[in-house]
Design a protein around this motif. Sequence first.
Motif, mmCIF file in Angstrom:
data_model
loop_
_atom_site.group_PDB
_atom_site.id
_atom_site.type_symbol
_atom_site.label_atom_id
_atom_site.label_comp_id
_atom_site.label_asym_id
_atom_site.label_seq_id
_atom_site.Cartn_x
_atom_site.Cartn_y
_atom_site.Cartn_z
ATOM 1 N N LEU A 174 0.812 -1.210 0.000
ATOM 2 C CA LEU A 174 0.000 0.000 0.000
ATOM 3 C C LEU A 174 0.850 1.266 0.000
ATOM 4 N N ALA A 175 2.068 1.171 0.509
ATOM 5 C CA ALA A 175 2.942 2.342 0.584
ATOM 6 C C ALA A 175 3.507 2.728 -0.784
ATOM 7 N N ARG A 176 3.412 1.833 -1.741
ATOM 8 C CA ARG A 176 3.918 2.128 -3.070
ATOM 9 C C ARG A 176 3.026 3.147 -3.768
ATOM 10 N N GLU A 177 3.626 3.882 -4.671
ATOM 11 C CA GLU A 177 2.844 4.858 -5.438
ATOM 12 C C GLU A 177 1.730 4.154 -6.197
ATOM 13 N N SER A 178 2.036 2.975 -6.689
ATOM 14 C CA SER A 178 1.037 2.143 -7.361
ATOM 15 C C SER A 178 1.413 0.692 -7.140
ATOM 16 N N LEU A 179 0.399 -0.161 -6.974
ATOM 17 C CA LEU A 179 0.671 -1.587 -6.813
ATOM 18 C C LEU A 179 1.219 -2.182 -8.105
ATOM 19 N N TYR A 180 0.730 -1.695 -9.225
ATOM 20 C CA TYR A 180 1.075 -2.263 -10.522
ATOM 21 C C TYR A 180 1.986 -1.331 -11.311
ATOM 22 N N HIS A 181 2.812 -1.947 -12.142
ATOM 23 C CA HIS A 181 3.791 -1.194 -12.921
ATOM 24 C C HIS A 181 3.248 -0.778 -14.285
ATOM 25 N N THR A 182 2.412 -1.624 -14.875
ATOM 26 C CA THR A 182 1.927 -1.338 -16.227
ATOM 27 C C THR A 182 0.632 -0.538 -16.180
ATOM 28 N N GLU A 183 0.459 0.287 -17.173
ATOM 29 C CA GLU A 183 -0.764 1.084 -17.252
ATOM 30 C C GLU A 183 -1.984 0.179 -17.355
ATOM 31 N N HIS A 184 -1.838 -0.927 -18.071
ATOM 32 C CA HIS A 184 -2.963 -1.851 -18.230
ATOM 33 C C HIS A 184 -3.491 -2.311 -16.881
ATOM 34 N N ARG A 186 -2.749 -1.085 -13.867
ATOM 35 C CA ARG A 186 -3.148 0.035 -13.000
ATOM 36 C C ARG A 186 -4.588 0.432 -13.266
ATOM 37 N N SER A 187 -4.960 0.489 -14.530
ATOM 38 C CA SER A 187 -6.325 0.908 -14.853
ATOM 39 C C SER A 187 -7.336 -0.200 -14.591
ATOM 40 N N GLU A 188 -6.923 -1.456 -14.710
ATOM 41 C CA GLU A 188 -7.870 -2.562 -14.601
ATOM 42 C C GLU A 188 -8.027 -3.087 -13.182
ATOM 43 N N LEU A 189 -6.930 -3.145 -12.417
ATOM 44 C CA LEU A 189 -6.973 -3.852 -11.135
ATOM 45 C C LEU A 189 -6.590 -3.018 -9.914
ATOM 46 N N GLU A 190 -6.000 -1.861 -10.117
ATOM 47 C CA GLU A 190 -5.442 -1.117 -8.986
ATOM 48 C C GLU A 190 -6.474 -0.835 -7.893
ATOM 49 N N THR A 191 -7.612 -0.304 -8.267
ATOM 50 C CA THR A 191 -8.606 0.086 -7.265
ATOM 51 C C THR A 191 -9.086 -1.103 -6.459
ATOM 52 N N ARG A 192 -9.425 -2.188 -7.138
ATOM 53 C CA ARG A 192 -9.914 -3.360 -6.426
ATOM 54 C C ARG A 192 -8.811 -3.990 -5.574
ATOM 55 N N ALA A 193 -7.582 -3.976 -6.078
ATOM 56 C CA ALA A 193 -6.470 -4.531 -5.304
ATOM 57 C C ALA A 193 -6.254 -3.738 -4.021
ATOM 58 N N GLN A 194 -6.332 -2.420 -4.118
ATOM 59 C CA GLN A 194 -6.190 -1.582 -2.923
ATOM 60 C C GLN A 194 -7.270 -1.922 -1.900
ATOM 61 N N ARG A 195 -8.495 -2.087 -2.371
ATOM 62 C CA ARG A 195 -9.600 -2.405 -1.467
ATOM 63 C C ARG A 195 -9.421 -3.779 -0.840
ATOM 64 N N ASN A 196 -8.987 -4.755 -1.628
ATOM 65 C CA ASN A 196 -8.760 -6.102 -1.093
ATOM 66 C C ASN A 196 -7.705 -6.092 0.005
ATOM 67 N N ILE A 197 -6.622 -5.406 -0.254
ATOM 68 C CA ILE A 197 -5.533 -5.360 0.722
ATOM 69 C C ILE A 197 -5.979 -4.641 1.988
ATOM 70 N N GLN A 198 -6.656 -3.510 1.834
ATOM 71 C CA GLN A 198 -7.132 -2.783 3.001
ATOM 72 C C GLN A 198 -8.104 -3.621 3.812
ATOM 73 N N SER A 199 -8.939 -4.396 3.120
ATOM 74 C CA SER A 199 -9.885 -5.266 3.812
ATOM 75 C C SER A 199 -9.155 -6.349 4.597
ATOM 76 N N GLU A 200 -8.115 -6.939 4.008
ATOM 77 C CA GLU A 200 -7.375 -7.968 4.731
ATOM 78 C C GLU A 200 -6.649 -7.382 5.929
ATOM 79 N N ILE A 201 -6.089 -6.197 5.784
ATOM 80 C CA ILE A 201 -5.423 -5.541 6.910
ATOM 81 C C ILE A 201 -6.412 -5.296 8.044
ATOM 82 N N SER A 202 -7.594 -4.832 7.704
ATOM 83 C CA SER A 202 -8.626 -4.592 8.720
ATOM 84 C C SER A 202 -8.990 -5.883 9.435
ATOM 85 N N LEU A 203 -9.082 -6.980 8.686
ATOM 86 C CA LEU A 203 -9.387 -8.263 9.277
ATOM 87 C C LEU A 203 -8.281 -8.707 10.226
ATOM 88 N N LEU A 204 -7.042 -8.531 9.827
ATOM 89 C CA LEU A 204 -5.930 -8.885 10.703
ATOM 90 C C LEU A 204 -5.945 -8.049 11.983
#
Length: 211
Positions: A174-184, A186-204
Amino acid sequence: MATLKRFQHLMKILGGSSSPDEIFAEIEKRYQEPHRHYHNLNHVSQCLQEFDRVRNLANDPPIVELAIWFHDAVYDTHRKDNEAQSARLAETLLARLGIGQEVMTRVADFILMTRHLPGTFPPDGQLLVDLDISILGAPRPLYKQYSEAIRKEFHWVSDAEYRVGRGQVLNRFLARESLYHTEHYRSELETRAQRNIQSEISLLERRASLG
């Protein structure tokens, strides 16, 4: 899918001079080790299927695909050098197939990039590491299966230690500027990946508060 036929076809493209069947059997055996619950042949197949969908983004598709096959060939949660060991194994096995040194070196370099450390990667390396963590942007049920499988791979770690260690890994993402390196991705998965990770952190964190 991670099949012998596909591996044979890839070796033919890359000019391997020996039958790849024995090498495939070695790879398959490693990915079927009983301690692997996520980093197994299903993971390789998922990466290959995803790669097929975005193959046009690769400058040298056979090299990227070969790195996918070998990137987790060595996986032991007690070790810190799995990627380095996987790279060495790839070079050893590919040499037995008569694959050229330039190809082996590039594949080994790409495998080392899947350590997901900060750095500047070439375009095909960026694509490989994005493929490796594409699961982070999966629909929530699939992400849940992934996180549960990772916990099983660290079954020998206490719950308290795992929460701390896993939390550190997720927060580094999450501390990275972006989880993904490619524009593809970043546009397709970045938002959902951020939410998934934040959800797992909250669960922990909730589990930690319950002791």
